[in-house]
Design a protein around this motif. Structure first.
Motif, PDB file in Angstrom:
ATOM      1  N   MET A 140       0.842  -1.204   0.000  1.00 10.10           N
ATOM      2  CA  MET A 140       0.000   0.000   0.000  1.00 10.10           C
ATOM      3  C   MET A 140       0.874   1.250   0.000  1.00 10.10           C
ATOM      4  O   MET A 140       1.905   1.300   0.673  1.00 10.10           O
ATOM      5  CB  MET A 140      -0.918   0.017   1.222  1.00 10.10           C
ATOM      6  N   LYS A 141       0.446   2.255  -0.749  1.00 10.84           N
ATOM      7  CA  LYS A 141       1.155   3.527  -0.789  1.00 10.84           C
ATOM      8  C   LYS A 141       0.268   4.608  -0.190  1.00 10.84           C
ATOM      9  O   LYS A 141      -0.829   4.872  -0.681  1.00 10.84           O
ATOM     10  CB  LYS A 141       1.528   3.893  -2.226  1.00 10.84           C
ATOM     11  N   ILE A 142       0.749   5.219   0.893  1.00 14.31           N
ATOM     12  CA  ILE A 142       0.004   6.268   1.587  1.00 14.31           C
ATOM     13  C   ILE A 142       0.712   7.595   1.377  1.00 14.31           C
ATOM     14  O   ILE A 142       1.918   7.711   1.615  1.00 14.31           O
ATOM     15  CB  ILE A 142      -0.092   5.978   3.098  1.00 14.31           C
ATOM     16  N   VAL A 143      -0.023   8.587   0.927  1.00 16.95           N
ATOM     17  CA  VAL A 143       0.523   9.935   0.790  1.00 16.95           C
ATOM     18  C   VAL A 143      -0.127  10.823   1.848  1.00 16.95           C
ATOM     19  O   VAL A 143      -1.350  10.917   1.926  1.00 16.95           O
ATOM     20  CB  VAL A 143       0.280  10.518  -0.616  1.00 16.95           C
ATOM     21  N   VAL A 144       0.707  11.453   2.659  1.00 20.27           N
ATOM     22  CA  VAL A 144       0.229  12.335   3.721  1.00 20.27           C
ATOM     23  C   VAL A 144       0.444  13.782   3.275  1.00 20.27           C
ATOM     24  O   VAL A 144       1.576  14.184   2.980  1.00 20.27           O
ATOM     25  CB  VAL A 144       0.977  12.084   5.040  1.00 20.27           C
ATOM     26  N   LEU A 145      -0.630  14.554   3.221  1.00 17.89           N
ATOM     27  CA  LEU A 145      -0.540  15.963   2.848  1.00 17.89           C
ATOM     28  C   LEU A 145      -0.244  16.791   4.093  1.00 17.89           C
ATOM     29  O   LEU A 145      -0.942  16.684   5.098  1.00 17.89           O
ATOM     30  CB  LEU A 145      -1.847  16.434   2.202  1.00 17.89           C
ATOM     31  N   THR A 200       4.271  -1.246   3.473  1.00 19.43           N
ATOM     32  CA  THR A 200       3.590   0.028   3.230  1.00 19.43           C
ATOM     33  C   THR A 200       4.606   1.132   2.964  1.00 19.43           C
ATOM     34  O   THR A 200       5.610   1.249   3.667  1.00 19.43           O
ATOM     35  CB  THR A 200       2.720   0.416   4.436  1.00 19.43           C
ATOM     36  N   GLU A 201       4.356   1.933   1.946  1.00 18.28           N
ATOM     37  CA  GLU A 201       5.203   3.086   1.641  1.00 18.28           C
ATOM     38  C   GLU A 201       4.477   4.350   2.061  1.00 18.28           C
ATOM     39  O   GLU A 201       3.304   4.549   1.732  1.00 18.28           O
ATOM     40  CB  GLU A 201       5.519   3.148   0.145  1.00 18.28           C
ATOM     41  N   ALA A 227       8.773   8.406   7.445  1.00 23.10           N
ATOM     42  CA  ALA A 227       8.268   8.370   6.068  1.00 23.10           C
ATOM     43  C   ALA A 227       9.389   7.970   5.114  1.00 23.10           C
ATOM     44  O   ALA A 227      10.575   8.174   5.403  1.00 23.10           O
ATOM     45  CB  ALA A 227       7.707   9.735   5.677  1.00 23.10           C
ATOM     46  N   ASP A 228       9.026   7.403   3.975  1.00 23.09           N
ATOM     47  CA  ASP A 228      10.026   6.919   3.023  1.00 23.09           C
ATOM     48  C   ASP A 228      10.608   8.032   2.158  1.00 23.09           C
ATOM     49  O   ASP A 228      11.770   7.977   1.769  1.00 23.09           O
ATOM     50  CB  ASP A 228       9.398   5.845   2.118  1.00 23.09           C
TER      51      ASP A 228
END
Length: 264
Positions: free
Chosen positions: A1-6, A55-56, A79-80
Motif C-alpha cells: 500500500m502507498k500512503i501519501v500524507v498531505l 507500506t510506503e 516516512a520513506d
C-alpha cells in the motif's frame, strides 16, 4: 500500500500577530511548524506502516523551498520520502487552486490512500482535503479520529463529530482527514536522520512536471481572496440583570438560540 500524507507548514499560532492597519498576518520572525492535524495524519500512516512494513509512506506539501525542511522532519519520523510542490506559478493559491495542484501531484506520484489534516491552524477552512478528493473523483471521509481496519480494497474508520461518532467504511483509493487528538506523533529517529544525510529523499516538482494550466492556479486561478482579517476587541463592559429564576432561564435559552448553539 502507498500512503501519501498531505502536510502544510504554518506559522506558530501561539506567536503570530495581526497587522492592525492591513489586517494581514505578520509572519516575519515567527517560527514555522508542521500543522498539528497533519502530524496526526502522518503518525496514523506510520502506525499502519509499523503493522505492514511493505507500506510506503510519502509526505507531500505545496509551498516555498524552505518547506523541504518540514518534509525532512517527516522522513526523519519514518516516512520513506517527501515531495515538494514549489513554483512561482503556484504562489498565492487559495484552497481551490491548491487542490488542483495537489491532485495533479498525487496522480503523478500514485497512491492508495491519501491522509490530510482536518484543517490548517492558519486558515481553518477544512477545505483542501475534501476539494482534493473531488478533483481526484474518489471517496472521502472527514473528521477521522481512529483508523480501525485497512483491507486490500477498503478502510474502516471512526469519525468524530460534535454530537455523534460514526463508523464508516470507504473503498480505496480514498482521502481521509484526521483530527490532531487522535494520537501522539512520534519523535524523529536518529537512524532516519543519518539516512537523510546520506541520500536526498525530497523530490521537488514544479509546474513543468505537473503540467497544470497556469490560469487555474496561483492568484489567477483563485476564485476567493481575503478582504480583511481582524481580532475582536475585548472590553470589560458588562450588563447586569436582576431577574427571577424563570426569567433567567428564558434569557439564557433565548441567547443560546440566537447564537445557534441550541435549536429548540
Amino acid at each position: 500500500m502507498k500512503i501519501v500524507v498531505l502536510e502544510k507548514q504554518v506559522p506558530d499560532s501561539t506567536e503570530i500577530t495581526v497587522d492592525k492597519k492591513t489586517g494581514a498576518l505578520i509572519r516575519d520572525g515567527v517560527p514555522a511548524i508542521t500543522n498539528p492535524d497533519d502530524l496526526a495524519g502522518l503518525e496514523a500512516a506510520l502506525e499502519l506502516k509499523d503493522k505492514n512494513p511493505d507500506t510506503e509512506v510519502v509526505v507531500m506539501t505545496m509551498g516555498l523551498p524552505k518547506a523541504a525542511e518540514m518534509l525532512k522532519e517527516g522522513v526523519a519520523m519514518g516516512a520513506d520520502k517527501g515531495v515538494l510542490l514549489t513554483d512561482r506559478v503556484l504562489g498565492g493559491s487559495d484552497t481551490c487552486a491548491t487542490s488542483i495542484a495537489l491532485a495533479a501531484a498525487l496522480k503523478k506520484v500514485g497512491f492508495d490512500l491519501v491522509i490530510a489534516g482536518r484543517q490548517a491552524i492558519d486558515g481553518d477552512t477544512a477545505q483542501v482535503g475534501p476539494q482534493t478528493a473531488e478533483r481526484l473523483d474518489i471517496p472521502q471521509v472527514t473528521y477521522v479520529d481512529e483508523i480501525l481496519e485497512v483491507k486490500e480494497d477498503s478502510i474502516t474508520v471512526k469519525r468524530s463529530l460534535e454530537d455523534v461518532e460514526q463508523i464508516v467504511t470507504a473503498k480505496l483509493p480514498c482521502v481521509i482527514t484526521t483530527l490532531s487528538g487522535m494520537n501522539k506523533p512520534r519523535y524523529m529517529q536518529c537512524d532516519n536522520i543519518v539516512d537523510l544525510c546520506k541520500e536526498d529523499k525530497i523530490e521537488v516538482l514544479t509546474n513543468a512536471e505537473l503540467g497544470i494550466d497556469p490560469e487555474t492556479v496561483g492568484f489567477k486561478g483563485s476564485p476567493t481572496s481575503v478582504k480583511t482579517t481582524f481580532t475582536k476587541d475585548v472590553t470589560d463592559k458588562t450588563e447586569v440583570f436582576t431577574l427571577s429564576e424563570q426569567e433567567t432561564a428564558d434569557m439564557i435559552a433565548k441567547t443560546l438560540k440566537e447564537k445557534q448553539i441550541i435549536t429548540k
